[in-house]
Design an enzyme around this catalytic site. Structure first.
Site, PDB file in Angstrom:
ATOM      1  N   SER A 107       2.296  75.821  50.418  1.00  0.00           N
ATOM      2  CA  SER A 107       3.787  75.713  51.198  1.00  0.00           C
ATOM      3  C   SER A 107       4.948  76.077  50.315  1.00  0.00           C
ATOM      4  O   SER A 107       4.952  76.070  49.274  1.00  0.00           O
ATOM      5  CB  SER A 107       4.108  73.934  51.448  1.00  0.00           C
ATOM      6  OG  SER A 107       4.828  73.977  52.477  1.00  0.00           O
ATOM      7  N   GLY A 108       5.890  76.995  51.132  1.00  0.00           N
ATOM      8  CA  GLY A 108       6.797  77.766  50.298  1.00  0.00           C
ATOM      9  C   GLY A 108       6.520  78.810  50.139  1.00  0.00           C
ATOM     10  O   GLY A 108       7.302  79.617  49.289  1.00  0.00           O
ATOM     11  N   THR A 112       4.819  82.017  56.720  1.00  0.00           N
ATOM     12  CA  THR A 112       5.056  82.295  58.194  1.00  0.00           C
ATOM     13  C   THR A 112       6.074  83.337  58.153  1.00  0.00           C
ATOM     14  O   THR A 112       5.892  84.294  59.298  1.00  0.00           O
ATOM     15  CB  THR A 112       6.350  81.028  58.426  1.00  0.00           C
ATOM     16  OG1 THR A 112       5.370  79.805  58.300  1.00  0.00           O
ATOM     17  CG2 THR A 112       6.636  80.987  59.862  1.00  0.00           C
ATOM     18  N   ASN A 157       8.891  73.414  50.898  1.00  0.00           N
ATOM     19  CA  ASN A 157       9.349  74.424  51.954  1.00  0.00           C
ATOM     20  C   ASN A 157      10.249  73.921  52.816  1.00  0.00           C
ATOM     21  O   ASN A 157       9.841  72.931  53.348  1.00  0.00           O
ATOM     22  CB  ASN A 157       8.150  74.938  52.470  1.00  0.00           C
ATOM     23  CG  ASN A 157       8.385  76.290  53.295  1.00  0.00           C
ATOM     24  OD1 ASN A 157       9.543  76.753  53.408  1.00  0.00           O
ATOM     25  ND2 ASN A 157       7.291  76.879  53.961  1.00  0.00           N
ATOM     26  N   SER A 160       7.946  74.595  56.565  1.00  0.00           N
ATOM     27  CA  SER A 160       6.553  74.686  56.615  1.00  0.00           C
ATOM     28  C   SER A 160       5.735  74.647  57.735  1.00  0.00           C
ATOM     29  O   SER A 160       6.135  73.665  58.520  1.00  0.00           O
ATOM     30  CB  SER A 160       6.184  73.595  55.564  1.00  0.00           C
ATOM     31  OG  SER A 160       4.753  73.676  55.271  1.00  0.00           O
ATOM     32  N   SER A 161       4.694  75.339  58.010  1.00  0.00           N
ATOM     33  CA  SER A 161       4.002  75.245  59.178  1.00  0.00           C
ATOM     34  C   SER A 161       3.022  74.133  58.910  1.00  0.00           C
ATOM     35  O   SER A 161       2.070  74.195  58.095  1.00  0.00           O
ATOM     36  CB  SER A 161       2.979  76.546  59.366  1.00  0.00           C
ATOM     37  OG  SER A 161       4.072  77.712  59.683  1.00  0.00           O
ATOM     38  N   GLY A 380      -1.228  76.130  53.509  1.00  0.00           N
ATOM     39  CA  GLY A 380      -1.866  76.611  52.122  1.00  0.00           C
ATOM     40  C   GLY A 380      -2.330  74.967  51.396  1.00  0.00           C
ATOM     41  O   GLY A 380      -2.299  73.828  51.959  1.00  0.00           O
ATOM     42  N   GLU A 382      -2.626  71.932  49.158  1.00  0.00           N
ATOM     43  CA  GLU A 382      -1.553  71.120  48.714  1.00  0.00           C
ATOM     44  C   GLU A 382      -1.866  70.030  47.741  1.00  0.00           C
ATOM     45  O   GLU A 382      -2.764  69.323  47.830  1.00  0.00           O
ATOM     46  CB  GLU A 382      -0.927  70.512  50.032  1.00  0.00           C
ATOM     47  CG  GLU A 382      -0.346  71.366  50.999  1.00  0.00           C
ATOM     48  CD  GLU A 382       0.267  70.474  52.163  1.00  0.00           C
ATOM     49  OE1 GLU A 382      -0.210  69.358  52.280  1.00  0.00           O
ATOM     50  OE2 GLU A 382       1.131  71.023  52.979  1.00  0.00           O
TER      51      GLU A 382
END
Length: 983
Positions: A107-108, A112, A157, A160-161, A380, A382
């Site tokens: 994430s981050g 995206t 992030n 974050s998706s 991603g 984590e």
């Protein structure tokens, strides 16, 4: 020679990690850092793109860059995400191969944004046309909508998706969206420092007061239990502006106004569900029953959704269980009521999200006709301080992606070796299938144990689940727990008793078992489904079809873990049917700041992404491969036989080249269409030789250029010297001629002077010589006096000063004549064009009538008007004016005299320029001289012939012929005028 660029040209560090020498974790990280410091955020590992989030805009995504990478070889330019996008799209378009671009990373890391860049590139290079452009615009505008409903701020992030997004493109057009695995538990609870989904904050910040009233919402975030307050505001994010962007995007995608309103009502209902609170109440039988504390929130939810308040209130307090056509209604305690409330909120939001995707795909309406290219954007790996069920299934999905990544990479490598007829050698690598089996095995996997616990009768808790894991997985080498039978973890104080640890491919992750059972159950009571189906709200009713009493299914719904496992299996099966392309995203720092490269953080991501493993797999056989044509084009200058042109096949040229360079045969192999180089050192040796040869060629070119430049300069100087010499000789001859000429003039002047002196010394000229000085003095005095006695500038002024000396008589008369002519000219220069015309007519009249007509002197002072009838102003003459097209010469009233009886009749005489006709008329006019003069001038200008005029004191007689006749106007070729006032 055509100059071509290459990945190897002007490299900062190494553009392809396969060529990194020596290969180690430190050299890998240092190469990434070196490129990142120079704003080179993309690096290749073979055909894999490694992307580092720069946390700032870079000028490398312009339309010019799109055109630069369009239809170019993958290794032809410096590493870029556009290069991979173009390679995938061209394989789809030209080779009819299904493609998939997998974008992974934590994430981050910029996944995206990477997916947006891929979609924008494909949208720019694929088909054109109004309908296609509309579909592309709709699909691109779906991003703000999906991000609002599916993205959230996490500790790593701000955007974050929290779902898996797959975008499918056909050969020419975008086709569909496929979304899955939404993290719906975020709706009811968020970790510390994180937010709920963006849409909740956007509505409260950006909606108008009228809309908030309709949705029964307040702008204060603190009023809602489902919204975390410690991170409600995000720096650099304007939720109000983003809400307007989402509303506009929904219109472009094709949502109707009533659909948008229904969506916002569902979101508001979810938000208000969190405010429903319960209190215990004892019943007669001693069981606890839950009651709603404040029914005002429940009332507003029912008004929004169109549900009967009593039905929804009962669904929160009772649960109906059906078994073999028997119904048993049991009360819910407070904990169960809260569970039911949260389950309803999660299901309501997740089903709304799925409906949004379906609705967007319906708007696009593209029929499946071609092969497709998928763009997969997935959350991603984590690793947080507190990892729960959500992180467990997310990391399981990434574990499966890593497995298929290694498998497809090896498969792709093996297929290329077979295609090129190169001997395949077995490659040793870490296979994470053992970790995937630990999680997904149908008998002994963690997910299977979790489902078994959820379905087991009796008391089921998170602790009983952990006990079961300790029994089944205790001996597994990738599972760790202090409660297991393995003695090596009994004294591990870093591992709490209520946790277990899994050694993933990315590293060890510790999971807190608390909440695993409840989150896996994810059970929505049938009473709540039926209550939702009974709603008068069309959207909510459509989201809960199982609530229809006619479609009751007594089978227990699948658990969250089993649903996720099935979705992952479907995704993996789909990926295996497509040609994979990979983008590995890396986050350079946790501060989300530009120009900061945290080596420890990047090293951690490089490890769990398996990038070094990927490089080793790629280098296990041959580190570099290149088509023969490109190889020969790049290195042909290293061999005299191939330079500057090779006339034979490209492969033969490469063989000659490598033999000439004496490269060991074990360092390379010849494929069908490519040369394969085993060790990067061999490639760098070629590059060093090429660099040295280019320097030699540059020196040769410089030498030839300097020689040509000096030779050209010499020839120019030579031509210039010839021109300058000729001009110098010309100038010298001209000066010599001027000197001879001036000398001759001097000689001539002296000779003439000598001759004149001889004449003057004669006796006849002695008197003139004596009086010459006095004459000069008198002439000077005469001219000075004339200057002060000059008459006025009026042409009629006849005054002139008297002559003072007799010997200046002729000079005096000539000066008078010249002065008169000069002042006449000055006077004439003041005339306008109209005045000049009048004076010309007057001069003409003077020549015709002076001293011939007694009435002429009286007419001199009268101006010539010509148009005395004023036909342009008088409305009586409108018809007459319309009949005349040319300029009017004369327009007046005349007296026509009858020859027979002398009777006089008044006629309107109108004579335009260019009339025609004939006749014999006798009439008298008060403007005879003007009429005769104008007719004379007109005839002279039209026919170049003078008009014959006879003049006497009694009459004026002349002949003329006109070109055209007009009604109501009499034209004659004879004019006889009796005496009148003006002649």
């Amino acid at each position: 020679m055509e100059v071509k660029t290459s990945l190897l040209d002007n490299m900062i560090g190494v553009g392809d990690m396969v060529l990194l020498e020596p290969l180690s974790e430190d050299s890998f990280i240092n190469n990434l850092k070196k490129r990142f410091d120079h704003s080179e955020i993309y690096t290749y590992i073979g055909s894999v793109v490694v992307s580092i989030n720069p946390y700032r805009p870079l000028p490398i995504y312009s339309p010019e860059k799109v055109e630069e990478y369009r239809n170019r070889n993958f290794y032809e330019l410096s590493p870029h995400i556009f290069s991979l996008s173009d390679e995938a799209y061209r394989s789809l378009r030209d080779q009819d191969k299904d493609q998939c671009i997998l974008i992974t990373g934590e994430s981050g890391a910029g996944k995206t944004e990477a997916s947006k860049l891929v979609m924008s590139y494909v949208a720019a290079v694929c088909g054109k046309g109004a309908e296609v452009n509309q579909v592309k615009e709709q699909l691109l505008q779906s991003n703000p909508v999906l991000e609002a409903f599916g993205n959230a701020k996490t500790v790593r992030n701000d955007n974050s998706s929290r779902f898996v997004k797959k975008m499918l493109w056909q050969k020419l057009t975008p086709m569909t969206l496929s979304l899955d695995l939404l993290e719906k538990s975020r709706v009811v609870k968020q970790p510390r420092g994180e937010r709920n989904f963006h849409i909740f904050y956007q509505i409260l910040s950006g909606a108008s007061e009228d809309m908030l009233n309709k949705l029964k919402l307040e702008r204060d975030f603190s009023r809602y239990n489902y919204l975390s307050l410690d991170s409600a505001r995000v720096n650099g994010v304007d939720d109000a502006v983003n809400f307007r962007t989402v509303r506009n995007a929904m219109q472009i995608v094709g949502f109707m106004d009533h659909e948008t309103q229904s969506i916002l009502e569902v979101v508001a209902a979810v938000l208000k569900l969190g405010n429903i609170e319960f209190k215990p109440e004892s019943r007669v039988n001693g069981l606890d029953e839950s009651k709603i504390k404040d029914k005002n929130e429940l009332k507003e939810i029912c008004e929004l959704t169109g549900i009967d308040q009593s039905v929804l209130e009962r669904a929160f307090s009772f649960r109906t269980v059906e078994a073999k056509q028997e119904k048993v209604s049991t009360t819910l305690n407070v904990a169960q009521a809260y569970y039911a409330r949260d389950a309803l909120a999660k299901n309501l939001y997740s089903r709304l999200f799925s409906w949004l995707v379906t609705r967007i795909n319906e708007s696009i309406k593209v029929i499946f006709l071609y092969k497709v290219m998928g763009v997969l954007d997935i959350y991603g790996f984590e690793i947080f301080e507190d990892n729960s069920f959500e992180q467990f299934i997310i990391n399981y999905c990434n574990e499966k992606l890593q497995q298929i990544f290694i498998e497809l990479t090896l498969k792709e490598e093996q297929e290329e070796y077979i295609r090129e007829d190169i001997e395949w050698t077995h490659i040793e690598y870490f296979n994470n299938a053992i970790i995937c089996d630990l999680i997904e095995n149908n008998q002994t996997g963690i997910l299977a144990m979790l489902d078994e616990e959820c379905l087991r009768p009796g008391t089921v808790t998170d602790d009983t689940f952990l006990e079961k894991l300790n029994q089944v997985c205790a001996t597994h080498q990738h599972f760790e727990s202090r409660m297991s039978k393995c003695s090596r973890f009994l004294n591990d104080t870093s591992l709490p008793h209520s946790c277990f640890r899994i050694q993933h491919y990315a590293g060890k992750v510790m999971y807190q078992v608390e909440g695993f059972v409840d989150k896996n159950n994810d059970l929505l009571y049938r009473d709540l489904s039926q209550a939702m189906w009974k709603a008068n709200h069309s959207l909510i009713k459509a989201l809960f079809p199982e609530g229809n009493p006619a479609k009751i299914n007594l089978k227990r719904p699948p658990t969250a873990g089993s649903q996720f496992k099935a979705s992952v299996a479907t995704l993996m099966k789909n990926l295996q049917t497509k040609n994979p392309n990979y983008i590995r995203c890396i986050k350079p720092n946790d501060k989300k700041a530009a120009h900061i490269f945290n080596e420890a953080l990047v090293c951690h991501q490089v490890r769990y992404l398996g990038l070094l493993e990927n490089v080793r797999v790629r280098r296990a056989g041959y580190a570099f491969r290149q088509p023969y044509e490109l190889c020969l084009e790049r290195y042909k200058m290293l061999c005299k036989q191939t330079w500057p042109h090779w006339r034979g096949p490209a492969r033969a040229g490469v063989e000659v080249l490598f033999n000439e360079l004496e490269i060991p045969k074990e360092e390379y192999s010849f494929g069908r269409s490519k040369i394969f180089i085993r060790n990067p050192r061999t490639l760098f040796k070629l590059e060093d030789l090429r660099k040295q040869r280019l320097e030699d060629l540059a020196t040769l070119i410089q030498k030839m250029y300097r020689g040509w430049k000096c030779r050209t300069h010499f020839l120019l100087m030579k031509r210039s010297q010839i021109v300058i010499a000729s001009w110098c000789r010309r100038y010298a001859q001209q000066k010599k001629y001027q000197r001879i000429k001036s000398s001759a003039i001097v000689v001539q002047s002296y000779i003439r002077g000598w001759k004149v002196s001889l004449i003057l010394l004669s006796s006849d000229c002695l008197g003139l010589i004596i009086h010459l000085p006095s004459n000069l003095s008198q002439m000077q005095k005469y001219f000075l006096e004339m200057k002060n006695k000059m008459p006025s500038l009026s042409p009629v002024d006849k005054n002139w000063p008297a002559r003072p000396y007799l010997f200046l008589d002729s000079t005096h008369k000539e000066l008078k004549r010249i002065f008169h002519l000069w002042r006449c000219k000055k006077y004439r220069d003041q005339f306008t064009d109209q005045q000049k015309l009048i004076y010309e007519e007057k001069l003409e009249a003077s020549e015709l009538f002076k001293d011939k007509k007694a009435l002429y002197p009286a007419s001199v002072g009268q101006p010539f008007h010509g148009a005395y009838l004023e036909i342009s102003k008088n409305p009586k003459y409108k018809k007459l004016k319309d009949a005349v097209e040319e300029k009017i010469i004369i327009a007046e009233v005349v007296n026509k005299i009858n020859r027979a009886n002398g009777k006089v009749i008044k006629w309107h005489c109108l004579i335009p320029k260019g009339a025609a006709g004939k006749g014999d008329f006798l009439f008298s006019s008060d403007h005879l001289i003007e009429m005769a003069t104008k007719l004379y001038r007109t005839t002279l200008s039209q026919t170049r012939q003078k008009l014959n005029i006879e003049i006497s004191d009694e009459y004026v007689y002349f002949l003329l012929v006109f070109k055209r006749t007009f009604p109501s106007v009499q034209h004659a070729n004879r004019f006889i005028s009796q005496k009148s006032n003006l002649g």
